[in-house]
Design an enzyme around this catalytic site. Structure first.
Site, mmCIF file in Angstrom:
data_model
loop_
_atom_site.group_PDB
_atom_site.id
_atom_site.type_symbol
_atom_site.label_atom_id
_atom_site.label_comp_id
_atom_site.label_asym_id
_atom_site.label_seq_id
_atom_site.Cartn_x
_atom_site.Cartn_y
_atom_site.Cartn_z
ATOM 1 N N HIS B 70 0.872 -1.184 0.000
ATOM 2 C CA HIS B 70 0.000 0.000 0.000
ATOM 3 C C HIS B 70 0.906 1.230 0.000
ATOM 4 C CE1 HIS B 70 -3.375 -2.606 1.845
ATOM 5 N NE2 HIS B 70 -3.516 -2.510 0.533
ATOM 6 N N SER B 71 0.836 1.983 -1.080
ATOM 7 C CA SER B 71 1.870 2.979 -1.339
ATOM 8 C C SER B 71 1.943 4.106 -0.319
ATOM 9 C CB SER B 71 1.683 3.551 -2.744
ATOM 10 O OG SER B 71 0.348 3.901 -2.980
ATOM 11 N N ARG B 72 0.833 4.429 0.335
ATOM 12 C CA ARG B 72 0.878 5.564 1.263
ATOM 13 C C ARG B 72 1.506 5.200 2.609
ATOM 14 N NH1 ARG B 72 -5.633 6.319 2.022
ATOM 15 N NH2 ARG B 72 -6.144 4.351 2.987
ATOM 16 N N GLU B 73 1.806 3.932 2.818
ATOM 17 C CA GLU B 73 2.341 3.496 4.117
ATOM 18 C C GLU B 73 3.867 3.634 4.119
ATOM 19 O OE1 GLU B 73 0.461 -0.381 4.432
ATOM 20 O OE2 GLU B 73 -1.536 0.525 4.409
ATOM 21 N N ARG B 128 -3.370 4.664 -2.183
ATOM 22 C CA ARG B 128 -3.180 3.330 -1.580
ATOM 23 C C ARG B 128 -2.982 2.226 -2.629
ATOM 24 N NH1 ARG B 128 -5.708 -0.029 2.716
ATOM 25 N NH2 ARG B 128 -6.679 -1.851 1.806
ATOM 26 N N ASN B 145 -3.603 -5.762 -1.993
ATOM 27 C CA ASN B 145 -3.780 -6.717 -0.893
ATOM 28 C C ASN B 145 -5.202 -7.286 -0.846
ATOM 29 O OD1 ASN B 145 -2.661 -8.249 1.167
ATOM 30 N ND2 ASN B 145 -3.406 -6.849 2.765
ATOM 31 N N ARG B 146 -5.856 -7.268 -1.996
ATOM 32 C CA ARG B 146 -7.138 -7.979 -2.150
ATOM 33 C C ARG B 146 -7.143 -8.778 -3.449
ATOM 34 N NH1 ARG B 146 -7.002 -5.966 2.098
ATOM 35 N NH2 ARG B 146 -8.626 -4.898 3.305
ATOM 36 N N HIS B 197 2.769 -3.707 6.722
ATOM 37 C CA HIS B 197 1.825 -2.600 6.488
ATOM 38 C C HIS B 197 1.921 -1.596 7.634
ATOM 39 C CE1 HIS B 197 -0.788 -4.571 3.341
ATOM 40 N NE2 HIS B 197 -0.101 -5.619 3.769
ATOM 41 N N SER B 198 1.180 -0.521 7.509
ATOM 42 C CA SER B 198 0.935 0.352 8.645
ATOM 43 C C SER B 198 -0.504 0.863 8.502
ATOM 44 C CB SER B 198 1.917 1.525 8.670
ATOM 45 O OG SER B 198 1.604 2.490 7.671
ATOM 46 N N TYR B 199 -1.167 1.362 9.515
ATOM 47 C CA TYR B 199 -0.726 1.533 10.879
ATOM 48 C C TYR B 199 -1.676 0.794 11.783
ATOM 49 C CZ TYR B 199 -4.510 5.008 11.067
ATOM 50 O OH TYR B 199 -5.742 5.625 11.003
ATOM 51 N N TYR B 249 -9.875 -7.219 10.873
ATOM 52 C CA TYR B 249 -11.176 -7.399 10.240
ATOM 53 C C TYR B 249 -11.087 -8.525 9.208
ATOM 54 C CZ TYR B 249 -8.814 -3.727 7.457
ATOM 55 O OH TYR B 249 -7.893 -2.954 6.793
ATOM 56 N N GLU B 271 1.267 -4.520 11.126
ATOM 57 C CA GLU B 271 0.799 -3.145 10.997
ATOM 58 C C GLU B 271 1.702 -2.335 11.922
ATOM 59 O OE1 GLU B 271 -1.547 -1.931 9.055
ATOM 60 O OE2 GLU B 271 -2.652 -3.707 8.427
#
Lengths: 93, 310
Positions: B70-73, B128, B145-146, B197-199, B249, B271
């Site tokens: 996920h690019s924004r992490e 993302r 990631n899906r 990943h984060s967060y 989740y 995370e």
């Protein structure tokens, strides 16, 4: 670069599954308007969502009208982004 | 661009060009132990690179670590870079790491979503997904990631291309995912996979798509517990742990579920920091502490993998 001035991250604590479902509905209603940083999962986990400045009034009204308690985690996203860019520029220098 | 890894700031965030330049220098400076492998190209034709840490031998059992799907992490890419440097620094000094690398290879994919990552620097810091486009579809990008072939399209993923959790048109439709699947499958001897990943400060294991426990749930639970305890000892940061579906989740089509279903028994997802004060905009001052504590958890998982062959 896109500007996020005035955009906020709201933290919402759902009390039950019904309230969670109301939060989930927001994604269906406005998939490009509300960006879940932590999506609705279960009542014990807070939901974080970025709301653009232009949508803040509507979204807060939606939350309040459904009795969803929220707090502001990040008051202005652009302030953090500016700090981040300044730190990167300083590091390069 | 920084021309040597000595002048590279590990406590700053960097662009894709800077990271790829760092990779070239890093590989050149540590050619005895590190090599670079291009496993594919992204939708926008960026190279997809993997660092291989190996002391020799053929077809060693291997450990996979990916950051930045996920690019924004951004904290995850930065942690991955620090970790790569830590491995070469500590090999021969840290007995546990030395034992691991003498018996196993470690592969790190630092920028798993290069198009998205470049976009976070050029246009939208909070992007993302990847950047794939398809005829007739207005919205851009698939949630990488899906997009894996494990419960694809199930609960916790979205069929709406405008959703941040859009699963894509078919399993492994995205070149960034297909490249990893092909590489890991062709290698055939991966024993652990760790996707970062984060967060939220969590350490989790499969399944994401099911609430039912996996067959070695007790072992994964105990290992996750040991890992977060090792992490806590570094800076006192608390992580929660458990299966993805019960801790975070339900999510379908995710990396670690695919890994587990593909026979990789030690599949974990981190995370990283924080718990929401800054979220994806974690200040660069927290890169090194985050990487230091994450390293101890990674080391714990890798050591267990070494000591429990299968």
């Amino acid at each position: 670069q896109m500007n996020f001035t005035g955009d906020q991250v709201l933290r919402v604590l759902a009390k039950d599954e019904k309230q969670l479902s109301l939060l989930g509905d927001l994604e269906g209603l406005k998939p490009q308007k509300v960006d879940f940083w932590r999506g609705p999962a279960r009542p014990s986990l807070p939901v974080d969502m970025r709301v653009p400045f232009s949508e803040l009034k509507d979204i807060k009204a939606y939350l309040e009208s459904h009795g969803l308690a929220y707090s502001i985690m990040i008051k202005d996203i652009q302030v953090l982004l500016d700090e981040e860019r300044q730190a990167m520029a300083k590091s390069r220098r | 661009l920084e021309r040597s890894t000595n002048s590279f700031s590990y406590s700053s965030y960097h662009t894709l060009e800077e990271i790829y330049s760092w990779i070239d220098n890093f590989v050149m400076e540590h050619s005895d132990i590190v090599s670079k492998i291009q496993i594919g190209n992204s939708f926008e034709n960026q190279s997809i690179l993997v660092l291989k840490f190996s002391t020799g031998g053929s077809r060693h059992p291997a450990i996979w670590i990916d950051t930045g799907i996920h690019s924004r992490e951004w904290i995850t890419h930065a942690t991955g870079i620090w970790t790569a440097n830590k491995i070469v620094s500590d090999y021969g000094k840290d007995r546990v790491l030395t034992d691991i690398l003498n018996a196993m290879d470690i592969f790190i994919e630092l920028v798993t979503n290069p198009d998205g990552f470049a976009f976070t620097h050029s246009m939208n810091r909070l992007w993302r997904k990847n950047k794939s486009i398809r005829p007739g579809i207005f919205c851009i990008g698939v949630d990488l990631n899906r997009n894996w072939k494990s419960g694809f399209g199930g609960n916790g993923s979205n069929s709406n291309p405008c959703s941040e959790t859009y699963h894509g048109p078919s399993p492994q439709s995205e070149p960034e995912v297909a490249a990893i699947v092909n590489f890991i499958t062709a290698h055939g001897n991966f024993k652990a996979l760790i996707s970062i990943h984060s967060y939220s400060q969590m350490l989790m294991y499969p399944y994401g798509r099911l609430l039912e426990p996996v067959s070695n749930q007790r072992e994964l639970y105990d290992l996750a517990k040991d890992a977060v305890e090792a992490l806590y000892k570094v800076h006192g940061i608390e992580y929660i742990f458990g299966s993805i579906s019960t801790t975070l989740y339900v999510a379908s089509g995710i990396t670690v579920d695919w890994a587990y279903d593909s026979g990789i028994k030690y599949a974990f997802s981190f995370e990283l920091r924080d718990t929401g004060q800054y979220g994806f905009l974690l200040p660069a001052t927290q890169i090194i502490p985050t990487a230091q504590e994450t390293w101890m958890a990674l080391r714990t998982i890798m050591e267990h993998t070494l000591n429990h062959p299968y």
